[in-house]
Design an enzyme around this catalytic site. Structure first.
Site, mmCIF file in Angstrom:
data_model
loop_
_atom_site.group_PDB
_atom_site.id
_atom_site.type_symbol
_atom_site.label_atom_id
_atom_site.label_comp_id
_atom_site.label_asym_id
_atom_site.label_seq_id
_atom_site.Cartn_x
_atom_site.Cartn_y
_atom_site.Cartn_z
ATOM 1 N N HIS A 156 0.833 -1.223 0.000
ATOM 2 C CA HIS A 156 0.000 0.000 0.000
ATOM 3 C C HIS A 156 0.858 1.260 0.000
ATOM 4 O O HIS A 156 0.447 2.301 0.513
ATOM 5 C CB HIS A 156 -0.929 0.050 1.226
ATOM 6 C CG HIS A 156 -1.684 -1.206 1.479
ATOM 7 N ND1 HIS A 156 -2.966 -1.426 1.045
ATOM 8 C CD2 HIS A 156 -1.307 -2.350 2.105
ATOM 9 C CE1 HIS A 156 -3.367 -2.632 1.404
ATOM 10 N NE2 HIS A 156 -2.366 -3.226 2.039
ATOM 11 N N SER A 277 16.661 20.115 -16.484
ATOM 12 C CA SER A 277 15.534 20.906 -16.944
ATOM 13 C C SER A 277 16.086 22.120 -17.680
ATOM 14 O O SER A 277 17.147 22.646 -17.335
ATOM 15 C CB SER A 277 14.708 21.350 -15.736
ATOM 16 O OG SER A 277 14.025 22.546 -16.032
ATOM 17 N N LYS A 283 17.454 20.568 -11.377
ATOM 18 C CA LYS A 283 16.770 19.322 -11.717
ATOM 19 C C LYS A 283 17.668 18.249 -12.295
ATOM 20 O O LYS A 283 18.593 18.512 -13.047
ATOM 21 C CB LYS A 283 15.654 19.612 -12.727
ATOM 22 C CG LYS A 283 14.512 20.388 -12.132
ATOM 23 C CD LYS A 283 13.538 19.478 -11.423
ATOM 24 C CE LYS A 283 12.697 18.809 -12.473
ATOM 25 N NZ LYS A 283 11.600 18.071 -11.952
ATOM 26 N N GLU A 290 11.090 7.024 -16.760
ATOM 27 C CA GLU A 290 9.808 7.620 -17.175
ATOM 28 C C GLU A 290 9.440 7.218 -18.598
ATOM 29 O O GLU A 290 8.280 6.931 -18.900
ATOM 30 C CB GLU A 290 9.888 9.147 -17.102
ATOM 31 C CG GLU A 290 10.071 9.681 -15.696
ATOM 32 C CD GLU A 290 10.399 11.163 -15.725
ATOM 33 O OE1 GLU A 290 9.471 11.968 -15.625
ATOM 34 O OE2 GLU A 290 11.581 11.518 -15.883
#
Ligand code: ARG
Length: 457
Positions: A156, A277, A283, A290
């Protein structure tokens, strides 16, 4: 342009419709297999004297020449070529002369395309299986390198029980192994020779299908001509297996995205597989993970395309089926790329041991250990569960971790606690105690790794 089938037509094809119905630019991938199939077909035609041995020889020469050209500089097709079969036949006639017109005896493009796709998929399937195996090897190496590092096991998305990172990784080894076995099984149904089904009904010529199968290394031939020209199950099956495989990769990648986040910080990815980024200087993004996660949806898309394509199609061949190729090819290329990228991802990932130790001290993932301790002293598990729930509540109320509790504090909850409770409530001893078959203790994981290695040999 003249078509190879236009005998019964009074006028030529509308130029837009010509373009619309051509699959040539997609079919080029099949060139090699189409020629291999034609080579086997023409050898058979010559062997059983459907065409003369001399004609067969001339055609064979032409086909072999085209095959060489295709492997050195690719296929030269024109916009007017309707599909790969027509293109190669046209080039053959240009090369070998009119005799080339005999190649298509006792054959239809309907059984020909089924053959091309089976040959293509058989070859790609082996490559995909090899890439899965390579990724499995990377999983095993990474597990071995980090064999005794403990992480919070999650259910969970909440801290559940401590587990070895190597155990966690070997879970993926198991998934990938099922993927590989599924493909092995799928291959059985890909690897059946369809040529000879003709357009739908078979042929009146005395063809030797077994001979063609032998030439192309197929262990069996298809049994019903109508099924043969209308069946794309073997493609659906491959793409289904691929969808499940991608689902597994997407879960691994999701884990890595989460574990590499600021909030978790369990793992760090090497700069070589991350990007920054364009706006935010701080970043460092886990792009590879991804992208694999994102590309999973493409493979699902291919599966949906193919299922919808085949749904309710009346028997037997229908031109709709030409649309199977973009979905199949995209699934194959996507899966192969993701398997390679997945291996790079694991190879360039480091565990943050300090961070893991820090979070394991602060969670309550050893609470079950404390309950099990009481059970060993004679308490019923349900009662122990409730009692330890009280201890956790006490810790939360007093801003303490389980590891902060002294023996005497434990004692206030139950007389069954002895001093050695302090040894039981640690992540390391929790992991060590999970020696049931399939559990996370070090010995078990070592056995898993040994088994995995011999499986990969
Ligand atoms: N290009 C077709 C396909 O990909 C095969 C040719 C069958 N065409 C035909 N008119 N019977 O399925």
């Amino acid at each position: 342009m003249k078509k190879l089938w236009d005998g019964r037509f009074k006028s030529g094809l509308d130029p837009f419709i010509e373009k619309f119905s051509s699959s040539m630019s997609i079919d080029v991938k099949l060139a090699k297999y189409d020629i291999q199939g034609s080579i086997a077909h023409v050898k058979m035609l010559g062997k059983v004297n459907i065409i003369s041995k001399n004609d067969a020889k001339k055609i064979l020469h032409g086909l072999e020449e085209i095959l060489q050209e295709v492997s050195s500089r690719g296929l030269k097709y024109t916009p007017a070529d309707e599909d790969i079969h027509m293109a190669i036949e046209r080039i053959l006639v240009e090369k070998a002369g009119k005799v080339g017109n005999k190649l298509h005896t006792a054959r239809s493009r309907n059984d020909q395309i089924a053959l091309d796709e089976r040959l293509y998929l058989r070859s790609e399937l082996k490559e995909v299986s090899e890439l899965i195996k390579k990724l499995q090897a990377t999983v095993v190496n990474t597990a071995q390198k980090n064999i005794d590092i403990v992480i919070p096991g999650l259910t969970h998305m909440q801290h559940a029980q401590p587990v070895l990172f190597s155990h966690y990784l070997m879970a993926y080894f198991n998934m990938l192994n099922r993927d590989r076995n599924r493909l092995k099984d799928c291959l059985k149904r890909v690897n059946i020779m369809p040529l000879g089904a003709g357009a739908i009904a078979g042929t009146s010529f005395p063809i030797d299908r077994e001979y063609v199968a032998k030439l192309l290394s197929f262990p069996a031939i298809t049994e019903n001509s109508m099924d043969t020209v209308s069946d794309r199950d073997f493609i659906l099956e491959f793409v289904s297996c691929s969808a499940i495989l991608m689902m597994h990769l997407s879960r691994l990648c999701e884990d890595i995205v989460i574990y590499s986040s600021e909030e978790f910080g369990y793992v760090e990815l090497d700069d070589s597989i991350c990007t920054g980024s364009s706006m935010m200087p701080q970043k460092k993004n886990p792009d590879v993970a991804e992208l694999i996660r994102g590309k999973t949806s493409r493979v699902y898309g291919s599966l949906m395309t193919l299922l919808s394509l085949m749904k309710s199609l009346p028997l037997s061949y229908n031109r709709d089926m030409q649309e199977d190729k973009p979905a199949l090819f995209d699934a194959v290329e996507t899966v192969k790329a993701c398997l390679k990228a997945g291996a790079k991802l694991l190879e360039n990932m480091k565990l943050n041991k300090k961070r893991l130790e820090y979070v394991l001290i602060r969670d309550f993932s050893c609470a079950t250990e404390v309950a099990d301790y009481l059970v060993r002293q004679g308490m019923a598990f349900r009662d122990a569960h409730k009692l330890v729930g009280g201890i956790v509540r006490h810790c939360i109320d007093n801003k303490k971790h389980l590891s902060d509790l002294t023996y005497l504090e434990f004692k206030t909850f139950s007389n069954l606690f002895s001093k050695n409770i302090l040894d039981f409530a640690s992540p390391n001893s929790s992991v060590k105690s999970k020696s049931s078959p399939g559990g996370t203790c070090l010995e078990n994981v070592k056995t898993q790794i040994e088994k995995a290695k011999s499986l990969l040999k």
